[in-house]
Design a protein around this motif. Structure first.
Motif, PDB file in Angstrom:
ATOM      1  N   TYR A  94      27.885  -7.056 -66.272  1.00 58.27           N
ATOM      2  CA  TYR A  94      28.073  -8.050 -65.211  1.00 58.27           C
ATOM      3  C   TYR A  94      27.772  -9.436 -65.745  1.00 58.27           C
ATOM      4  O   TYR A  94      27.136  -9.605 -66.791  1.00 58.27           O
ATOM      5  N   ARG A  95      28.240 -10.434 -65.021  1.00 54.32           N
ATOM      6  CA  ARG A  95      27.858 -11.824 -65.281  1.00 54.32           C
ATOM      7  C   ARG A  95      27.723 -12.512 -63.930  1.00 54.32           C
ATOM      8  O   ARG A  95      28.605 -12.412 -63.083  1.00 54.32           O
ATOM      9  N   LEU A  96      26.607 -13.194 -63.741  1.00 54.25           N
ATOM     10  CA  LEU A  96      26.405 -13.976 -62.517  1.00 54.25           C
ATOM     11  C   LEU A  96      27.005 -15.357 -62.732  1.00 54.25           C
ATOM     12  O   LEU A  96      26.623 -16.075 -63.649  1.00 54.25           O
ATOM     13  N   ASP A  97      27.951 -15.718 -61.891  1.00 57.49           N
ATOM     14  CA  ASP A  97      28.601 -17.032 -61.959  1.00 57.49           C
ATOM     15  C   ASP A  97      28.146 -17.961 -60.841  1.00 57.49           C
ATOM     16  O   ASP A  97      28.432 -19.151 -60.883  1.00 57.49           O
ATOM     17  N   TRP A  98      27.460 -17.412 -59.828  1.00 58.70           N
ATOM     18  CA  TRP A  98      27.020 -18.250 -58.709  1.00 58.70           C
ATOM     19  C   TRP A  98      25.975 -19.236 -59.210  1.00 58.70           C
ATOM     20  O   TRP A  98      25.023 -18.871 -59.896  1.00 58.70           O
ATOM     21  N   CYS A  99      26.148 -20.499 -58.901  1.00 52.70           N
ATOM     22  CA  CYS A  99      25.301 -21.567 -59.448  1.00 52.70           C
ATOM     23  C   CYS A  99      24.230 -22.037 -58.471  1.00 52.70           C
ATOM     24  O   CYS A  99      24.498 -22.238 -57.293  1.00 52.70           O
ATOM     25  N   SER A 100      23.054 -22.240 -59.014  1.00 58.71           N
ATOM     26  CA  SER A 100      21.964 -22.846 -58.255  1.00 58.71           C
ATOM     27  C   SER A 100      22.300 -24.308 -57.985  1.00 58.71           C
ATOM     28  O   SER A 100      22.816 -24.998 -58.863  1.00 58.71           O
ATOM     29  N   PRO A 101      21.976 -24.803 -56.803  1.00 60.15           N
ATOM     30  CA  PRO A 101      22.197 -26.221 -56.532  1.00 60.15           C
ATOM     31  C   PRO A 101      21.058 -27.113 -57.035  1.00 60.15           C
ATOM     32  O   PRO A 101      21.126 -28.337 -56.917  1.00 60.15           O
ATOM     33  N   LEU A 102      20.039 -26.502 -57.651  1.00 59.04           N
ATOM     34  CA  LEU A 102      18.875 -27.258 -58.113  1.00 59.04           C
ATOM     35  C   LEU A 102      19.288 -28.367 -59.080  1.00 59.04           C
ATOM     36  O   LEU A 102      20.141 -28.159 -59.936  1.00 59.04           O
ATOM     37  N   TYR A 103      18.658 -29.539 -58.912  1.00 57.53           N
ATOM     38  CA  TYR A 103      18.967 -30.727 -59.729  1.00 57.53           C
ATOM     39  C   TYR A 103      20.459 -31.057 -59.691  1.00 57.53           C
ATOM     40  O   TYR A 103      21.093 -31.248 -60.719  1.00 57.53           O
ATOM     41  N   ASP A 104      20.998 -31.062 -58.497  1.00 54.00           N
ATOM     42  CA  ASP A 104      22.421 -31.367 -58.299  1.00 54.00           C
ATOM     43  C   ASP A 104      23.323 -30.417 -59.076  1.00 54.00           C
ATOM     44  O   ASP A 104      24.376 -30.803 -59.575  1.00 54.00           O
ATOM     45  N   GLY A 105      22.914 -29.172 -59.200  1.00 52.12           N
ATOM     46  CA  GLY A 105      23.713 -28.156 -59.866  1.00 52.12           C
ATOM     47  C   GLY A 105      23.598 -28.135 -61.376  1.00 52.12           C
ATOM     48  O   GLY A 105      24.279 -27.356 -62.041  1.00 52.12           O
ATOM     49  N   LEU A 106      22.739 -28.955 -61.945  1.00 50.74           N
ATOM     50  CA  LEU A 106      22.626 -29.075 -63.391  1.00 50.74           C
ATOM     51  C   LEU A 106      22.203 -27.770 -64.067  1.00 50.74           C
ATOM     52  O   LEU A 106      22.614 -27.496 -65.190  1.00 50.74           O
ATOM     53  N   VAL A 107      21.424 -26.943 -63.400  1.00 47.31           N
ATOM     54  CA  VAL A 107      20.972 -25.702 -64.029  1.00 47.31           C
ATOM     55  C   VAL A 107      22.040 -24.609 -63.998  1.00 47.31           C
ATOM     56  O   VAL A 107      21.998 -23.669 -64.779  1.00 47.31           O
ATOM     57  N   GLY A 108      23.007 -24.708 -63.089  1.00 47.29           N
ATOM     58  CA  GLY A 108      24.099 -23.735 -63.021  1.00 47.29           C
ATOM     59  C   GLY A 108      23.627 -22.341 -62.658  1.00 47.29           C
ATOM     60  O   GLY A 108      22.670 -22.153 -61.917  1.00 47.29           O
ATOM     61  N   ALA A 109      24.332 -21.353 -63.200  1.00 42.81           N
ATOM     62  CA  ALA A 109      23.964 -19.943 -63.014  1.00 42.81           C
ATOM     63  C   ALA A 109      22.947 -19.617 -64.099  1.00 42.81           C
ATOM     64  O   ALA A 109      23.243 -18.999 -65.115  1.00 42.81           O
ATOM     65  N   ALA A 110      21.726 -20.079 -63.884  1.00 40.08           N
ATOM     66  CA  ALA A 110      20.676 -20.090 -64.900  1.00 40.08           C
ATOM     67  C   ALA A 110      19.993 -18.740 -65.083  1.00 40.08           C
ATOM     68  O   ALA A 110      20.075 -17.848 -64.236  1.00 40.08           O
ATOM     69  N   HIS A 111      19.280 -18.654 -66.189  1.00 35.49           N
ATOM     70  CA  HIS A 111      18.449 -17.490 -66.508  1.00 35.49           C
ATOM     71  C   HIS A 111      17.539 -17.165 -65.320  1.00 35.49           C
ATOM     72  O   HIS A 111      17.039 -18.068 -64.671  1.00 35.49           O
ATOM     73  N   VAL A 112      17.362 -15.923 -65.028  1.00 33.84           N
ATOM     74  CA  VAL A 112      16.552 -15.323 -63.971  1.00 33.84           C
ATOM     75  C   VAL A 112      17.058 -15.580 -62.550  1.00 33.84           C
ATOM     76  O   VAL A 112      16.472 -15.063 -61.607  1.00 33.84           O
TER      77      VAL A 112
END
Length: 186
Positions: A94-112
């Motif tokens: 699998y791959r998670l593509d859903w992105c965190s909105p943290l820091y205006d989305g800068l972290v993206g679909a980040a680790h953990v």
């Protein structure tokens, strides 16, 4: 085995880190050189592939992609390939593509980011900002439900609901946005 990565793993480590807001050519070349003896060729390949998909090709975006693939994705796919070749065993990727909105989305679909989604704890105060419940509550809940159901099905039956990993096709379930199964994503 159920194994996978998040699309922007390195975003967790680099997130809002000021020294990574502007990645120099020298740093990027050195980063690619850690894993390959032709860093210029690697960077050119990444830039062309990203441009063809309409993705950013600035140094920071390419550094996150290179770091993600060589630190996380390559090992995950190697494990899936190895496991799929064992008699009586199998793997699902699998791959998670859903992105965190943290820091205006800068972290993206980040680790953990997948962990609170899989376990349905995305709205816990300690991770709510990371998961974005205040921004996209319905979307994060839907991704969490999809991932949680897949993990439960895998634990129960050994089948998360998509085709087993095929090393030739790199069959991978993509979570987030429009969840789908892809062959050799990126």
């Amino acid at each position: 085995v159920l194994c996978g990565t998040n699309r922007h793993e390195m975003g967790f480590f680099w997130g809002r880190e000021e020294r990574f807001d502007q990645v120099s050519d020298e740093f990027l070349t050195a980063l690619a050189g850690r894993w390959h003896d032709d860093p210029a060729g690697v960077l050119d390949t990444y830039r062309r592939a990203r441009a063809a998909r309409g993705e950013a090709v600035d140094n920071r975006a390419v550094a996150v992609a290179v770091g993600n693939d060589w630190t996380f994705r390559a090992a995950s796919m190697a494990l899936a390939g190895w496991q799929s070749g064992r008699a009586g065993a199998g793997a699902h990727a699998y791959r998670l593509d859903w992105c965190s909105p943290l820091y205006d989305g800068l972290v993206g679909a980040a680790h953990v980011l997948d962990v609170p989604l899989v376990f349905g704890t995305y709205d816990h105060p300690s991770v709510a900002a990371f998961c974005g419940t205040d921004v996209a509550a319905e979307q994060v809940a839907a991704v969490s439900d999809e991932m949680g159901e897949a993990w439960v099905a895998f634990a129960r039956d050994g089948d998360p609901g998509w085709a087993a990993y095929d090393p030739q096709r790199r069959t991978t379930r993509l979570f987030g946005g429009s969840t789908a199964t892809a062959e050799d994503p990126e």
